[in-house]
Write a protein that holds these residues in place. Structure first.
Motif, PDB file in Angstrom:
ATOM      1  N   THR A  26       0.839  -1.216   0.000  1.00 18.76           N
ATOM      2  CA  THR A  26       0.000   0.000   0.000  1.00 18.76           C
ATOM      3  C   THR A  26       0.875   1.267   0.000  1.00 18.76           C
ATOM      4  O   THR A  26       0.370   2.367  -0.179  1.00 18.76           O
ATOM      5  CB  THR A  26      -0.932   0.049   1.232  1.00 18.76           C
ATOM      6  OG1 THR A  26      -0.115   0.066   2.411  1.00 18.76           O
ATOM      7  CG2 THR A  26      -1.874  -1.151   1.291  1.00 18.76           C
ATOM      8  N   TYR A  27       2.181   1.107   0.217  1.00 24.27           N
ATOM      9  CA  TYR A  27       3.074   2.287   0.186  1.00 24.27           C
ATOM     10  C   TYR A  27       3.229   2.763  -1.260  1.00 24.27           C
ATOM     11  O   TYR A  27       3.386   1.934  -2.166  1.00 24.27           O
ATOM     12  CB  TYR A  27       4.457   1.921   0.756  1.00 24.27           C
ATOM     13  CG  TYR A  27       4.506   1.885   2.264  1.00 24.27           C
ATOM     14  CD1 TYR A  27       3.741   0.982   2.995  1.00 24.27           C
ATOM     15  CD2 TYR A  27       5.333   2.752   2.971  1.00 24.27           C
ATOM     16  CE1 TYR A  27       3.786   0.938   4.370  1.00 24.27           C
ATOM     17  CE2 TYR A  27       5.393   2.716   4.357  1.00 24.27           C
ATOM     18  CZ  TYR A  27       4.611   1.802   5.048  1.00 24.27           C
ATOM     19  OH  TYR A  27       4.666   1.774   6.418  1.00 24.27           O
ATOM     20  N   LYS A  28       3.260   4.100  -1.430  1.00 23.92           N
ATOM     21  CA  LYS A  28       3.336   4.662  -2.797  1.00 23.92           C
ATOM     22  C   LYS A  28       4.623   4.290  -3.514  1.00 23.92           C
ATOM     23  O   LYS A  28       4.653   4.156  -4.734  1.00 23.92           O
ATOM     24  CB  LYS A  28       3.240   6.193  -2.703  1.00 23.92           C
ATOM     25  CG  LYS A  28       1.814   6.692  -2.638  1.00 23.92           C
ATOM     26  CD  LYS A  28       1.745   8.127  -3.182  1.00 23.92           C
ATOM     27  CE  LYS A  28       0.330   8.627  -3.118  1.00 23.92           C
ATOM     28  NZ  LYS A  28       0.070   9.461  -1.942  1.00 23.92           N
ATOM     29  N   ASN A  29       5.729   4.149  -2.755  1.00 24.77           N
ATOM     30  CA  ASN A  29       7.041   3.894  -3.385  1.00 24.77           C
ATOM     31  C   ASN A  29       7.333   2.401  -3.570  1.00 24.77           C
ATOM     32  O   ASN A  29       8.441   2.027  -3.948  1.00 24.77           O
ATOM     33  CB  ASN A  29       8.160   4.534  -2.549  1.00 24.77           C
ATOM     34  CG  ASN A  29       8.210   3.992  -1.126  1.00 24.77           C
ATOM     35  OD1 ASN A  29       7.195   3.568  -0.585  1.00 24.77           O
ATOM     36  ND2 ASN A  29       9.394   3.987  -0.518  1.00 24.77           N
ATOM     37  N   ILE A  30       6.334   1.551  -3.280  1.00 21.32           N
ATOM     38  CA  ILE A  30       6.606   0.100  -3.310  1.00 21.32           C
ATOM     39  C   ILE A  30       5.679  -0.638  -4.284  1.00 21.32           C
ATOM     40  O   ILE A  30       4.479  -0.390  -4.311  1.00 21.32           O
ATOM     41  CB  ILE A  30       6.439  -0.486  -1.880  1.00 21.32           C
ATOM     42  CG1 ILE A  30       7.614  -0.024  -1.000  1.00 21.32           C
ATOM     43  CG2 ILE A  30       6.351  -2.014  -1.890  1.00 21.32           C
ATOM     44  CD1 ILE A  30       7.530  -0.451   0.451  1.00 21.32           C
ATOM     45  N   SER A  31       6.251  -1.530  -5.096  1.00 20.75           N
ATOM     46  CA  SER A  31       5.436  -2.417  -5.964  1.00 20.75           C
ATOM     47  C   SER A  31       5.924  -3.845  -5.779  1.00 20.75           C
ATOM     48  O   SER A  31       7.132  -4.100  -5.797  1.00 20.75           O
ATOM     49  CB  SER A  31       5.610  -2.073  -7.440  1.00 20.75           C
ATOM     50  OG  SER A  31       5.476  -0.703  -7.631  1.00 20.75           O
ATOM     51  N   ILE A  32       4.958  -4.756  -5.611  1.00 21.57           N
ATOM     52  CA  ILE A  32       5.312  -6.167  -5.383  1.00 21.57           C
ATOM     53  C   ILE A  32       4.684  -7.045  -6.468  1.00 21.57           C
ATOM     54  O   ILE A  32       3.520  -6.858  -6.823  1.00 21.57           O
ATOM     55  CB  ILE A  32       4.812  -6.632  -3.985  1.00 21.57           C
ATOM     56  CG1 ILE A  32       5.395  -5.716  -2.897  1.00 21.57           C
ATOM     57  CG2 ILE A  32       5.174  -8.082  -3.720  1.00 21.57           C
ATOM     58  CD1 ILE A  32       5.007  -6.083  -1.472  1.00 21.57           C
ATOM     59  N   TYR A  33       5.472  -7.973  -6.983  1.00 17.47           N
ATOM     60  CA  TYR A  33       4.985  -8.889  -8.028  1.00 17.47           C
ATOM     61  C   TYR A  33       5.279 -10.341  -7.641  1.00 17.47           C
ATOM     62  O   TYR A  33       6.318 -10.625  -7.054  1.00 17.47           O
ATOM     63  CB  TYR A  33       5.689  -8.603  -9.364  1.00 17.47           C
ATOM     64  CG  TYR A  33       5.445  -7.191  -9.872  1.00 17.47           C
ATOM     65  CD1 TYR A  33       4.360  -6.906 -10.683  1.00 17.47           C
ATOM     66  CD2 TYR A  33       6.306  -6.158  -9.502  1.00 17.47           C
ATOM     67  CE1 TYR A  33       4.134  -5.615 -11.139  1.00 17.47           C
ATOM     68  CE2 TYR A  33       6.087  -4.857  -9.951  1.00 17.47           C
ATOM     69  CZ  TYR A  33       4.997  -4.597 -10.765  1.00 17.47           C
ATOM     70  OH  TYR A  33       4.782  -3.318 -11.203  1.00 17.47           O
ATOM     71  N   ASP A  34       4.345 -11.239  -7.983  1.00 11.56           N
ATOM     72  CA  ASP A  34       4.575 -12.677  -7.825  1.00 11.56           C
ATOM     73  C   ASP A  34       4.665 -13.318  -9.212  1.00 11.56           C
ATOM     74  O   ASP A  34       4.434 -12.636 -10.224  1.00 11.56           O
ATOM     75  CB  ASP A  34       3.413 -13.318  -7.045  1.00 11.56           C
ATOM     76  CG  ASP A  34       3.600 -13.204  -5.537  1.00 11.56           C
ATOM     77  OD1 ASP A  34       4.748 -13.219  -5.074  1.00 11.56           O
ATOM     78  OD2 ASP A  34       2.584 -13.092  -4.823  1.00 11.56           O
ATOM     79  N   GLN A  35       4.944 -14.603  -9.239  1.00 10.56           N
ATOM     80  CA  GLN A  35       5.104 -15.354 -10.508  1.00 10.56           C
ATOM     81  C   GLN A  35       5.986 -14.593 -11.484  1.00 10.56           C
ATOM     82  O   GLN A  35       5.694 -14.519 -12.679  1.00 10.56           O
ATOM     83  CB  GLN A  35       3.739 -15.609 -11.135  1.00 10.56           C
ATOM     84  CG  GLN A  35       2.914 -16.626 -10.388  1.00 10.56           C
ATOM     85  CD  GLN A  35       1.600 -16.844 -11.077  1.00 10.56           C
ATOM     86  OE1 GLN A  35       0.731 -15.970 -11.066  1.00 10.56           O
ATOM     87  NE2 GLN A  35       1.450 -17.999 -11.694  1.00 10.56           N
ATOM     88  N   SER A  36       7.020 -13.978 -10.961  1.00  7.95           N
ATOM     89  CA  SER A  36       7.918 -13.159 -11.783  1.00  7.95           C
ATOM     90  C   SER A  36       9.351 -13.583 -11.485  1.00  7.95           C
ATOM     91  O   SER A  36       9.822 -13.416 -10.356  1.00  7.95           O
ATOM     92  CB  SER A  36       7.721 -11.683 -11.453  1.00  7.95           C
ATOM     93  OG  SER A  36       6.360 -11.340 -11.669  1.00  7.95           O
ATOM     94  N   VAL A  37      10.000 -14.150 -12.486  1.00  6.22           N
ATOM     95  CA  VAL A  37      11.325 -14.744 -12.271  1.00  6.22           C
ATOM     96  C   VAL A  37      12.397 -13.929 -12.989  1.00  6.22           C
ATOM     97  O   VAL A  37      12.309 -13.712 -14.202  1.00  6.22           O
ATOM     98  CB  VAL A  37      11.351 -16.209 -12.779  1.00  6.22           C
ATOM     99  CG1 VAL A  37      12.711 -16.841 -12.540  1.00  6.22           C
ATOM    100  CG2 VAL A  37      10.263 -17.029 -12.118  1.00  6.22           C
ATOM    101  N   ALA A  38      13.399 -13.496 -12.249  1.00  6.42           N
ATOM    102  CA  ALA A  38      14.543 -12.802 -12.858  1.00  6.42           C
ATOM    103  C   ALA A  38      15.432 -13.857 -13.492  1.00  6.42           C
ATOM    104  O   ALA A  38      15.783 -14.839 -12.832  1.00  6.42           O
ATOM    105  CB  ALA A  38      15.310 -12.049 -11.785  1.00  6.42           C
ATOM    106  N   THR A  39      15.775 -13.659 -14.768  1.00  3.86           N
ATOM    107  CA  THR A  39      16.585 -14.691 -15.418  1.00  3.86           C
ATOM    108  C   THR A  39      18.010 -14.232 -15.711  1.00  3.86           C
ATOM    109  O   THR A  39      18.922 -15.042 -15.796  1.00  3.86           O
ATOM    110  CB  THR A  39      15.931 -15.163 -16.729  1.00  3.86           C
ATOM    111  OG1 THR A  39      15.487 -14.017 -17.438  1.00  3.86           O
ATOM    112  CG2 THR A  39      14.765 -16.087 -16.466  1.00  3.86           C
ATOM    113  N   SER A  40      18.204 -12.930 -15.906  1.00  3.11           N
ATOM    114  CA  SER A  40      19.580 -12.481 -16.173  1.00  3.11           C
ATOM    115  C   SER A  40      19.762 -11.048 -15.705  1.00  3.11           C
ATOM    116  O   SER A  40      18.794 -10.289 -15.578  1.00  3.11           O
ATOM    117  CB  SER A  40      19.895 -12.588 -17.667  1.00  3.11           C
ATOM    118  OG  SER A  40      19.068 -11.678 -18.371  1.00  3.11           O
ATOM    119  N   ILE A  41      21.028 -10.709 -15.453  1.00  8.62           N
ATOM    120  CA  ILE A  41      21.359  -9.351 -15.006  1.00  8.62           C
ATOM    121  C   ILE A  41      22.484  -8.840 -15.897  1.00  8.62           C
ATOM    122  O   ILE A  41      23.505  -9.521 -16.057  1.00  8.62           O
ATOM    123  CB  ILE A  41      21.865  -9.380 -13.536  1.00  8.62           C
ATOM    124  CG1 ILE A  41      20.794  -9.961 -12.602  1.00  8.62           C
ATOM    125  CG2 ILE A  41      22.294  -7.988 -13.082  1.00  8.62           C
ATOM    126  CD1 ILE A  41      21.288 -10.235 -11.191  1.00  8.62           C
TER     127      ILE A  41
END
Ligand SMILES: Cc1cc2nc3c(=O)[nH]c(=O)nc-3n(C[C@H](O)[C@H](O)[C@H](O)COP(=O)(O)OP(=O)(O)OC[C@H]3O[C@@H](n4cnc5c(N)ncnc54)[C@H](O)[C@@H]3O)c2cc1C
Length: 479
Positions: free
Chosen positions: A181-196
């Motif tokens: 609920t914080y304005k500066n925060i976004s949360i996601y599920d089923q989301s996989v980081a694959t490369s950097i």
């Protein structure tokens, strides 16, 4: 996959579907990522947290919040010194206070209960005495006992009172819902980081085929990927079986032994959680057999059948201290390696990472530093582990898993490529590559959970090849 007593929903937030620009990216929404997000919530930064699934180590743990952690102070004293062990003890006390404060302040309904902790032994083991001497020499208030609050073989026990138990799923999901609920925060599920990839002073992280651009990355995903090339040689993975069954108790408590065959119990409402059969995942024991042995032991000790049975593994470090801090020459921060004590360690390490980002002093920066210097005992531990995992890797190339599987699983080599085939109850064939995308180890079929598991670094895949646990972040599907 068999589910723990805690897990309700694997995902609660939407998936990453567009490109994102953020200041800080947290990869992983178990207790490490959630706690780090909490400590950074009032910072001036825009923060994004991406998570694969809540079916993670946190929601499969026994969730005891304690500083009585088998004979850990003796082990740390032997590798470093008694002063270092005492510093670790102080970090655990601070962690308990931080974690219980979060729960109270945020009004989280996560079944937090004050519950005494016990360590016990069924032998006359000297490390038990050493652990007791360490605790007494630091004026830690404890009681010597000859038995536990339940009937387990016990020769000698120690009890401390200022410890807790809780429900880890309720904790992380309720806290994430509040933080979202914080304005500066976004949360996601089923989301996989694959490369950097690094581009000038920014990182580009590929996630669900989209790009997340950020200034700093906090890697809270358990086993790290694309960094820390030395990580496999300084850590190993320990797997345990846990079950839960209805049990009449007098009071809440938790207990763990210091003997070779680990036994651990804790209460939860009218259930007892029972853990046994802990060992390095390199150990090629058939998992179905292990679960059978665990349930047999449970029946022998408690004369009760279980309602829930699940398996879980955690990352162990070769010096028994967690790994948390900034990775050399990067803006990537890592927190992991909790040696099966992640409720407290994730909290103290999350506080450390947030202090580093906010440029505040923190008493544990040196103790948990990922780049901490090695000493001869760590080198010996490194060598022993490297030999074991190296031989495992080589053996797997030749081992045909013949007596390992029943008729419904086959490992097949076609045109030089190794495949794993599972035939389900409807006689449908599920064929996948039998090579872990992480470090090319051959996968073993886990007939208890119906998954393909990597015996080297713990990655797991479902029967159709979807990755369900890292460090691998690519599937093993046949395209
Ligand atoms: C059997 C067992 C019992 C335990 N009992 C206790 C206990 O009683 N007390 C205690 O203090 N500790 C206990 N622990 C240890 C504790 O559970 C762990 O140390 C802790 O949960 C680790 O938390 P984490 O957030 O670092 O990892 P996780 O909970 O595994 O979270 C990591 C998250 O990252 C996500 N992720 C991974 N890769 C990616 C990616 N590429 N992109 C996006 N997301 C990704 C995963 O989906 C996951 O949600 C136990 C461990 C085991 C194995």
């Amino acid at each position: 996959m068999n589910k723990s007593i805690w897990l309700e929903q694997e995902s609660l937030f939407e998936q990453v579907r567009t490109n994102i620009n953020t200041d800080l990216l947290i990869i992983g929404g178990g207790i490490s990522g959630t706690n780090t997000l909490y400590f950074l919530k009032d910072s001036p930064y825009k923060i994004t947290l991406i998570n694969n699934t809540n079916n993670n180590t946190t929601c499969n743990s026994t969730a005891k919040i304690t500083y009585l952690q088998q004979d850990i102070y003796t082990k740390i004293s032997k590798i470093y010194s008694k002063e270092t062990a005492y510093q670790y003890y102080k970090s655990q006390i601070e962690a308990i206070s931080l974690l219980t404060d979060i729960i109270k302040k945020e009004n989280l309904n996560c079944d937090l209960e004050k519950a005494p902790s016990f360590i016990f032994t069924n032998t006359n083991k000297s490390t038990f005495k050493e652990e007791k001497d360490f605790l007494l020499s630091h004026d830690i208030r404890l009681k010597s006992k000859k038995k536990l609050p339940l009937d387990l073989p016990c020769y000698h026990a120690l009890e401390v009172k200022d410890t807790y138990v809780f429900n880890p799923y309720k904790y992380i999901t309720q806290l994430k819902q509040k933080l979202n609920t914080y304005k500066n925060i976004s949360i996601y599920d089923q989301s996989v980081a694959t490369s950097i990839t690094k581009e000038k002073d920014q990182y580009k992280v590929c996630c669900n085929g989209k790009t997340i651009t950020c200034k700093k990355i906090i890697m809270a995903c358990g086993y790290p990927f694309e960094i820390e090339k030395n990580f496999p040689f300084t850590t190993y993975l320990e797997r345990s079986i846990v079950s839960a069954f209805k049990y009449n108790k007098e009071k809440d408590f938790s207990a763990i032994n210091v003997d070779q065959n680990v036994l651990s119990v804790r209460t939860y409402k009218d259930y007892l959680l029972f853990l046994s059969h802990s060992h390095n995942i390199n150990n090629k024991e058939n998992i179905e057999k292990e679960v059978k042995n665990h349930l047999h032991l449970q029946k022998e000790l408690f004369s009760l059948d279980s309602e829930y049975t699940w398996i879980n593994h955690d990352i162990m470090t070769n010096d028994h201290l967690p790994i948390a801090g900034q990775v050399k020459n990067t803006y990537i921060y890592l927190l992991t390696g909790y040696n099966t004590w992640g409720m407290t360690n994730s909290t103290i390490c999350a506080k450390l990472i947030s202090d580093l980002i906010l440029k505040k002093d923190n008493a544990y920066q040196k103790l948990f530093d990922p780049n901490r210097s090695t000493n001869s005992k760590r080198i010996v531990n490194n060598l022993l582990y490297s030999i074991s995992s190296g031989s495992r890797l080589i053996c797997d190339k030749f081992y045909k898993n013949k007596d390992f599987y029943k008729d419904n699983v086959e490992i097949k080599k076609e045109d030089g490529i190794i495949y794993g085939i599972y035939i389900d109850q409807e006689k449908k064939e599920h064929k996948v590559y039998n090579l872990c995308p992480h470090m090319k180890c051959n996968l073993i079929f886990n007939s208890f959970d119906k998954t393909w598991d990597c015996p080297c670094h713990g990655s797991r895949f479902d029967i159709d090849g979807n990755v369900i646990k890292g460090p691998a972040n690519y599937d093993i599907k046949i395209k």
